[in-house]
Enzyme design. Sequence first.
Site, PDB file in Angstrom:
ATOM      1  N   HIS B 283       0.823  -1.211   0.000  1.00 14.12           N
ATOM      2  CA  HIS B 283       0.000   0.000   0.000  1.00 14.12           C
ATOM      3  C   HIS B 283       0.851   1.253   0.000  1.00 14.12           C
ATOM      4  O   HIS B 283       1.875   1.340   0.683  1.00 14.12           O
ATOM      5  CB  HIS B 283      -1.037   0.002   1.125  1.00 14.12           C
ATOM      6  CG  HIS B 283      -0.499   0.063   2.512  1.00 14.12           C
ATOM      7  ND1 HIS B 283      -0.123   1.245   3.116  1.00 14.12           N
ATOM      8  CD2 HIS B 283      -0.277  -0.906   3.432  1.00 14.12           C
ATOM      9  CE1 HIS B 283       0.292   0.988   4.344  1.00 14.12           C
ATOM     10  NE2 HIS B 283       0.227  -0.298   4.564  1.00 14.12           N
ATOM     11  N   ASP B 295       6.235   0.551   6.633  1.00  9.83           N
ATOM     12  CA  ASP B 295       4.766   0.485   6.476  1.00  9.83           C
ATOM     13  C   ASP B 295       4.303   1.585   5.556  1.00  9.83           C
ATOM     14  O   ASP B 295       3.976   2.669   6.008  1.00  9.83           O
ATOM     15  CB  ASP B 295       4.115   0.581   7.862  1.00  9.83           C
ATOM     16  CG  ASP B 295       2.620   0.341   7.809  1.00  9.83           C
ATOM     17  OD1 ASP B 295       2.131  -0.193   6.793  1.00  9.83           O
ATOM     18  OD2 ASP B 295       1.931   0.684   8.785  1.00  9.83           O
ATOM     19  N   GLU B 329      -4.796   1.935   2.616  1.00  8.37           N
ATOM     20  CA  GLU B 329      -4.903   0.786   3.518  1.00  8.37           C
ATOM     21  C   GLU B 329      -5.070   1.240   4.960  1.00  8.37           C
ATOM     22  O   GLU B 329      -5.794   0.628   5.740  1.00  8.37           O
ATOM     23  CB  GLU B 329      -3.641  -0.097   3.396  1.00  8.37           C
ATOM     24  CG  GLU B 329      -3.747  -1.444   4.114  1.00  8.37           C
ATOM     25  CD  GLU B 329      -3.305  -1.409   5.577  1.00  8.37           C
ATOM     26  OE1 GLU B 329      -3.567  -2.384   6.290  1.00  8.37           O
ATOM     27  OE2 GLU B 329      -2.698  -0.392   6.018  1.00  8.37           O
ATOM     28  N   GLU B 330      -4.405   2.348   5.304  1.00 10.51           N
ATOM     29  CA  GLU B 330      -4.332   2.729   6.719  1.00 10.51           C
ATOM     30  C   GLU B 330      -5.666   3.157   7.316  1.00 10.51           C
ATOM     31  O   GLU B 330      -5.940   2.868   8.481  1.00 10.51           O
ATOM     32  CB  GLU B 330      -3.295   3.855   6.920  1.00 10.51           C
ATOM     33  CG  GLU B 330      -1.854   3.458   6.624  1.00 10.51           C
ATOM     34  CD  GLU B 330      -1.309   2.408   7.598  1.00 10.51           C
ATOM     35  OE1 GLU B 330      -2.042   1.946   8.472  1.00 10.51           O
ATOM     36  OE2 GLU B 330      -0.126   2.032   7.433  1.00 10.51           O
ATOM     37  N   ASP B 357       3.128  -6.465   3.355  1.00  8.04           N
ATOM     38  CA  ASP B 357       2.768  -5.365   4.257  1.00  8.04           C
ATOM     39  C   ASP B 357       3.104  -5.730   5.705  1.00  8.04           C
ATOM     40  O   ASP B 357       2.338  -5.481   6.624  1.00  8.04           O
ATOM     41  CB  ASP B 357       1.280  -5.011   4.109  1.00  8.04           C
ATOM     42  CG  ASP B 357       0.903  -3.778   4.927  1.00  8.04           C
ATOM     43  OD1 ASP B 357       1.816  -3.003   5.294  1.00  8.04           O
ATOM     44  OD2 ASP B 357      -0.290  -3.590   5.209  1.00  8.04           O
ATOM     45  N   HIS B 427       3.730   2.931  12.394  1.00  9.96           N
ATOM     46  CA  HIS B 427       2.854   4.104  12.606  1.00  9.96           C
ATOM     47  C   HIS B 427       3.514   5.201  13.431  1.00  9.96           C
ATOM     48  O   HIS B 427       2.832   5.944  14.137  1.00  9.96           O
ATOM     49  CB  HIS B 427       1.543   3.690  13.308  1.00  9.96           C
ATOM     50  CG  HIS B 427       0.699   2.754  12.508  1.00  9.96           C
ATOM     51  ND1 HIS B 427      -0.483   2.242  12.979  1.00  9.96           N
ATOM     52  CD2 HIS B 427       0.835   2.242  11.260  1.00  9.96           C
ATOM     53  CE1 HIS B 427      -1.026   1.440  12.061  1.00  9.96           C
ATOM     54  NE2 HIS B 427      -0.232   1.419  11.019  1.00  9.96           N
TER      55      HIS B 427
END
Lengths: 461, 461
Positions: B283, B295, B329-330, B357, B427
């Site tokens: 993503h 990520d 995606e997030e 991912d 994140h």
Amino acid sequence: MKRKFLPVLLLSLAITGTSMAQSGYKEDSVFIRKIFHTALSDGKSYEMLRRLTQEVGPRLSGSAGAVKAVTLTSEIMKAEKFDQVFLQNVMVPHWVRGAKEEGAIFNGKQKTVVPLVALGGSVATPKTGIKAQVIEVKSFQELRDLGTSVVKGKIVFFNRPMDPTKLNTFDAYAGAVEQRGSGPSEAAKMGAIGCIVRSMTTRLDDVPHTGSMRYASGAPMIPAAGISTNAAELLSKTLKTNPATEFYFKQSCEILPDAPSHNVIGELKGAKSPEQYMVVGGHLDSWDIADGAHDDGTGCVQSIEAVRLLKVLGYKPNNTLRAVMFMNEENGLKGGIAYADSAKSKKEKHIAAIESDRGGFTPLGFGIVGTPAQKQKIKSWQPLFSPYGVHELGVGGGGADIGPLGQQGTVLMGLIPDSQRYFDYHHATNDTFDKVSRRELELGAASMAAMLYLLDKYGVE
Amino acid sequence: MKRKFLPVLLLSLAITGTSMAQSGYKEDSVFIRKIFHTALSDGKSYEMLRRLTQEVGPRLSGSAGAVKAVTLTSEIMKAEKFDQVFLQNVMVPHWVRGAKEEGAIFNGKQKTVVPLVALGGSVATPKTGIKAQVIEVKSFQELRDLGTSVVKGKIVFFNRPMDPTKLNTFDAYAGAVEQRGSGPSEAAKMGAIGCIVRSMTTRLDDVPHTGSMRYASGAPMIPAAGISTNAAELLSKTLKTNPATEFYFKQSCEILPDAPSHNVIGELKGAKSPEQYMVVGGHLDSWDIADGAHDDGTGCVQSIEAVRLLKVLGYKPNNTLRAVMFMNEENGLKGGIAYADSAKSKKEKHIAAIESDRGGFTPLGFGIVGTPAQKQKIKSWQPLFSPYGVHELGVGGGGADIGPLGQQGTVLMGLIPDSQRYFDYHHATNDTFDKVSRRELELGAASMAAMLYLLDKYGVE
């Protein structure tokens, strides 16, 4: 997705046909799970490593740092109430780097300063440094083919990279490191006045790596240094456009008289056969420019932690278990030799020894050096390790420090972690605490504890 | 020690009993070796990742960074001369953080500022922030048991750590993340006016982690934030000595109207069945506070690289191969849903899809979602992967973005790398390029290319 522990039933099925009772394996799988859980939830290896790398830092044999490291690890094991903690005397080489080195490429009048470090054991340059034309080669054969008339009075530049296509980076290292270890004397034999070597890493960066270099007897001792891989690329490119390019470097290293030092040993006494020994170890010395996190702070603290884990989990060993911090792996191996000599003279029968000296990365397996029957026995324990990602027993060997014990019939084992990042930091200033993952370190320590437990419980015969 | 490629003979022996001719496997093992060698010696994934993380950086759906990321990855695939590169329209949520947040513990008059970030999707606090007493809980049940009279008007603090004893950190994440995803609404239902959540990491540090949060319909939308694990420990300790401790935080996030964005698709046309598709993807969006290296910058560049490797090695695919950069995606999965919807409406038959991912770490295996026969077929290729450390096929699932394709009978696969370090960076502001090992990234890309090759050559039936 889930990755759960293998059900006990599956474990039992998997080991059908071995000599161990299934009930023993069930008990072992439960105990090994406790080892891993304790290492991951109440482990002490990470804090020990912080102290060793940040309170002590560099600790080359003979240095003040090495003295501090002996004291610190000794105190740590005493605080953990190991049954006995003691030092073993060993005389070690004492090489000092001196003032920070200088290195530069001169393309005509254009000077480009490059990152450079003296190789361990090298002599100094003259006080004003040396400056000379450069002969770039990728092998000893290529150097010899050039002949002394071409090489004489020049600086030889070894520039064969570590092969990035080798899956295991230790294989790539093995294929390139002769340039650092023997290259300077090979160059000297051909009349060179200095030698520079491309750093032993697959990375392209500005970090020069040091490491041991040995002068061959009979060859002139010429100064030798490592340059960063980016510097090596630049020098090579510059030489292609201007073969008269010169290189300059200055270093003031010295070889001092051998110094007294120590191996540090902590042990848990065996209940049944205290006169038999099992060792887990790493080496306490590091290169002088590095905090020695992965090389080999991790191996030291994992060894202490492996013994500590068995202790806090209430395991009563059959044999005497020792965590050994070997001194002087980097430039002499005097600690490993002294340890084996002592074991021999005191008639301490060493059944098995496990070394961790490949960095504190995710453990993938153990190397084994022993008889086919011994290897087979240890490999039969595979199902007990598979739940923890340790999936390959028997690929690879032991370790440098425990090597001398091999002559006494000791089974030698090496923890084999993932090798991909090791040479990013090896022998360089960036081998620091922050490069170590707490969980990866702890998994390695737990793997060693589990293997030590099985070796102690079942023996190797 | 050596870790060499399995001799071809051994490979052949190992696959006896499969439906493939031994000669096919020999050819495959040679081709897969080429894939790995090319990825490690002439790979482009690392430079692509540098551009995506350092030239673009954060790229949350709807942001200017996301637009740049679409352009960059599109240009990269065009420069690699993929047969076709195109964008797929998708409307995405557009949440913005606003000014940097503030957070502090008030123990009486003693104020301690703590690292805090708004959770993705949260509403703002009032302009002056909110300050209230704190109720610490470790589960929804514990919260409910307290009753509304206790919780009303307070800030609920979810402080259940990720379980460090889970070997796979994704299992530990799965066991804790409901606190972030649903905790704020659970707290609101009990009358809380704000919610703070311990960051989803096993590390103890000062880095707060964000991530998506969903308001339940019917519950008041209260502001929600993540605090660093050190802050969580401090707050918990402070509450023990002073239950009247207050927490203060201020954030000014907004939910803007949905914004137009894109999936980015690059493809190599199939020679035999161009109407059948095989996807490799990651993503493209990342959280706004992160460069999105692991990520999921790594998944994006590995996907491009997997297709590129097959192309430069001259492989002519049977099916049409696509590298897909999914958007969103997030915080919405709109890209994955749009992709599957488009495939359905255009009757593009998708045979298999592989997602990366889980970070750009050393690859250990692939998850598989398919019929038992499909799983068995793919698992029979294990001997072709073992020389590269990819030792576990079939443990784990696919990935979020390719999930919607599952309803169309597509076999879903996920690259499973070593999980130990992923949640150190997930994140958070420290998910940066320097945390990615070039070799680990390249091994993942090569593994995906090898799997894509086998899927394309042999199919899944």
